[in-house]
Design a protein around this motif. Structure first.
Motif, PDB file in Angstrom:
ATOM      1  N   LEU A 149     -35.939   1.534 -38.111  1.00 43.81           N
ATOM      2  CA  LEU A 149     -36.827   1.474 -36.944  1.00 43.81           C
ATOM      3  C   LEU A 149     -38.004   0.572 -37.302  1.00 43.81           C
ATOM      4  N   HIS A 150     -38.199  -0.478 -36.525  1.00 44.77           N
ATOM      5  CA  HIS A 150     -39.263  -1.440 -36.833  1.00 44.77           C
ATOM      6  C   HIS A 150     -40.553  -1.084 -36.094  1.00 44.77           C
ATOM      7  N   GLY A 151     -41.673  -1.307 -36.741  1.00 36.98           N
ATOM      8  CA  GLY A 151     -42.956  -1.044 -36.093  1.00 36.98           C
ATOM      9  C   GLY A 151     -44.083  -1.665 -36.891  1.00 36.98           C
ATOM     10  N   GLY A 152     -45.138  -2.060 -36.213  1.00 38.99           N
ATOM     11  CA  GLY A 152     -46.265  -2.721 -36.874  1.00 38.99           C
ATOM     12  C   GLY A 152     -47.152  -1.745 -37.625  1.00 38.99           C
ATOM     13  N   THR A 153     -47.106  -0.464 -37.222  1.00 37.27           N
ATOM     14  CA  THR A 153     -47.928   0.549 -37.902  1.00 37.27           C
ATOM     15  C   THR A 153     -47.030   1.712 -38.308  1.00 37.27           C
ATOM     16  N   ILE A 154     -47.063   2.059 -39.594  1.00 40.34           N
ATOM     17  CA  ILE A 154     -46.262   3.189 -40.094  1.00 40.34           C
ATOM     18  C   ILE A 154     -47.224   4.153 -40.790  1.00 40.34           C
ATOM     19  N   ILE A 155     -47.281   5.375 -40.285  1.00 40.65           N
ATOM     20  CA  ILE A 155     -48.240   6.351 -40.846  1.00 40.65           C
ATOM     21  C   ILE A 155     -47.457   7.506 -41.464  1.00 40.65           C
TER      22      ILE A 155
ATOM     23  N   LYS B  72     -39.859   0.235 -45.627  1.00 36.75           N
ATOM     24  CA  LYS B  72     -39.912  -1.183 -45.998  1.00 36.75           C
ATOM     25  C   LYS B  72     -41.130  -1.785 -45.304  1.00 36.75           C
ATOM     26  N   GLU B  73     -41.412  -3.032 -45.589  1.00 39.88           N
ATOM     27  CA  GLU B  73     -42.540  -3.669 -44.920  1.00 39.88           C
ATOM     28  C   GLU B  73     -42.178  -3.784 -43.440  1.00 39.88           C
TER      29      GLU B  73
ATOM     30  N   GLY C 137     -41.059   2.978 -51.296  1.00 38.85           N
ATOM     31  CA  GLY C 137     -41.813   2.174 -50.320  1.00 38.85           C
ATOM     32  C   GLY C 137     -42.946   2.917 -49.620  1.00 38.85           C
ATOM     33  N   VAL C 138     -43.032   4.244 -49.795  1.00 41.20           N
ATOM     34  CA  VAL C 138     -44.075   5.011 -49.078  1.00 41.20           C
ATOM     35  C   VAL C 138     -45.472   4.524 -49.464  1.00 41.20           C
ATOM     36  N   ASP C 139     -45.728   4.437 -50.771  1.00 42.99           N
ATOM     37  CA  ASP C 139     -47.074   4.048 -51.214  1.00 42.99           C
ATOM     38  C   ASP C 139     -47.404   2.607 -50.822  1.00 42.99           C
ATOM     39  N   GLU C 140     -46.389   1.742 -50.861  1.00 44.90           N
ATOM     40  CA  GLU C 140     -46.646   0.315 -50.606  1.00 44.90           C
ATOM     41  C   GLU C 140     -46.758  -0.012 -49.119  1.00 44.90           C
ATOM     42  N   TYR C 141     -45.878   0.587 -48.297  1.00 43.89           N
ATOM     43  CA  TYR C 141     -45.749   0.084 -46.925  1.00 43.89           C
ATOM     44  C   TYR C 141     -46.126   1.065 -45.808  1.00 43.89           C
TER      45      TYR C 141
END
Ligand SMILES: Cc1cc2nc3c(=O)[nH]c(=O)nc-3n(C[C@H](O)[C@H](O)[C@H](O)COP(=O)(O)OP(=O)(O)OC[C@H]3O[C@@H](n4cnc5c(N)ncnc54)[C@H](O)[C@@H]3O)c2cc1C
Length: 403
Positions: free
Chosen positions: A251-257, A233-234, A116-120
């Protein structure tokens, strides 16, 4: 007949090698190739990603440092290198032949095979990706205004290495502007950092790294350390919360870097060099084993530090020194002289946490707080000077020392 020298990549290592070679009076033809028409200061990308610096401030045209009398600049993407035929292949189908080659194609993001790193998640490896991060965060702030979904205000940085920490510092600086865009108080913007290990920034003493981490905590950053990331995940990061019971948490968040690590350019592997994660173990004089006319430098290369018996880390400081060494060695070869081994003595390293705070070491001295940020800006100006000269320092240097 003049010798053809091809330099691939106009980052720290490539431009420093160019600078050294352009001093050569002998009959040489240099060709410099980069996919962009500009050089960017990769050490400042986190500020663009956090929206605290405009990308124009960290780039300058490559043509500014090209001496037309001996160098041709080609904007193009390198797809492969054939050391047998002494050819470089470009994505547009063109080929370039060389007598000497300097490979300085830099770093890419490394996912370590985590799903999921590359996708999300968002990567921060060049100007485009850094700008995309900021656009994404701004979008999330606008979404919050419409939907009132608290997750849109959450920014998760994966990895607490040097890059992740500098990014978190810049994001704390940028929080006010983001809060305005979302129409909330800045405390409502939540910054998280998820990291596998517990001893952070091992290049610094424990006391010094605690200083930097505690400052970020004081400014509201929430650290989840000792929590290896298992999947992206997304809209969420899945991590191992309890090793003994193998319990996962999300952990949910709108931005994942994603800032957990880098590898050398994929072109290295695609060209058949013997490599590990895009890095080549080179000879002490920085040439590729068995090819004394091919230099591999910067983040694509690994060279043994005789003192620690470990490869040198990948840093801008070391890339600049490698560029200088490769340039001097090619000049020596042109004169029929022997090459010199690469040596490096660190002047120290300073990690910024925002524009007015930093911590690190200069020589044997530990520095922190505002004076350290002063030193950090001086280091950045020096590295800008080493690639771009006086003109670029005057145009793009950091002179906001007084606050
Ligand atoms: C946010 C951040 C902060 C950092 N802070 C520090 C710091 O404080 N101190 C420090 O010493 N180091 C720091 N680093 C590490 C440092 O930036 C790298 O070690 C350094 O950029 C490596 O230099 P380089 O010349 O090998 O490659 P790069 O700087 O990556 O340059 C590579 C060049 O090659 C070009 N290129 C790549 N692929 C192709 C292709 N296929 N075709 C054509 N051109 C191509 C690119 O456009 C680029 O111009 C930081 C890194 C990041 C991301």
């Amino acid at each position: 007949m003049s010798k053809k020298i091809v330099i691939l990549g106009a980052g720290y290592a490539g431009l420093r090698a160019l600078h050294e070679l352009q001093k050569e009076a002998a009959d040489i033809e240099i060709t410099l190739v980069d996919r962009n028409e500009y050089h960017y200061e990769a050490t400042d990308l986190h500020e663009v990603a956090a929206g605290t610096q405009k990308s124009e401030r960290i780039i300058y045209p490559i043509r500014d440092v090209v001496k037309n009398s001996c160098t041709t600049f080609i904007q193009g993407t390198v797809s492969a290198i054939d050391t047998e035929q002494q050819l470089v292949k470009l994505a547009d189908g063109k080929t370039l032949s060389y007598d000497y080659l300097v490979v300085a194609l830099g770093f890419e993001s490394e996912s370590f095979g985590i799903p999921g790193v590359d996708e999300y998640s968002l990567q921060m490896v060049d100007v485009d990706t850094a700008e995309k991060i900021y656009q994404h965060i701004e979008e999330q702030m606008k979404n919050y205004k419409e939907m009132q979904d608290e997750n849109a205000l959450k920014i998760i940085v994966c990895g607490a290495g040097f890059t992740g920490i500098e990014l978190l510092g810049a994001l704390t600086d940028g929080k006010k502007k983001l809060a305005e865009a979302a129409g909330v108080d800045s405390e409502k913007i939540r910054l998280y950092c998820v990291e596998a290990v517990t001893r952070l920034l091992p290049m610094f003493s424990e006391k010094l790294s605690d200083y930097g981490i505690n400052k970020l905590k004081d400014w509201g950053v929430e650290f989840l350390t000792g929590k290896p990331i298992k999947e992206i995940k997304e809209g969420s990061v899945v991590y191992l919360d309890d090793k003994e019971n193998n319990t996962l948490k999300e952990l949910h968040g709108g931005t994942i870097i994603w800032t957990t690590g880098v590898s050398g350019s994929h072109v290295i592997g695609a060209s058949g060099f013997e490599e590990k994660r895009g890095r080549v173990m080179v000879n002490p004089d920085l040439t590729y084993p068995g090819r004394d006319n091919v230099y591999i430098i910067g983040d694509c290369s690994a060279v043994m530090d005789e003192e620690s018996q470990r490869p040198y880390p990948t840093t801008a400081q070391i890339s600049l020194k490698m560029g200088e060494c490769a340039g001097k060695n090619i000049k020596a070869q042109l004169r029929g002289k022997s090459t010199q081994p690469f040596t490096f003595h660190s002047l120290g390293s300073v990690c910024s946490i925002g524009n007015t705070h930093a911590f690190g070491e200069v020589g044997k001295m530990e520095i922190k707080g505002y004076p350290a940020s002063f030193v950090k800006k001086a280091i950045m100006d020096r590295s800008l000077f080493e690639t771009g000269g006086v003109k670029e320092v005057l145009a793009k240097g950091r002179f906001d020392f007084y606050h």
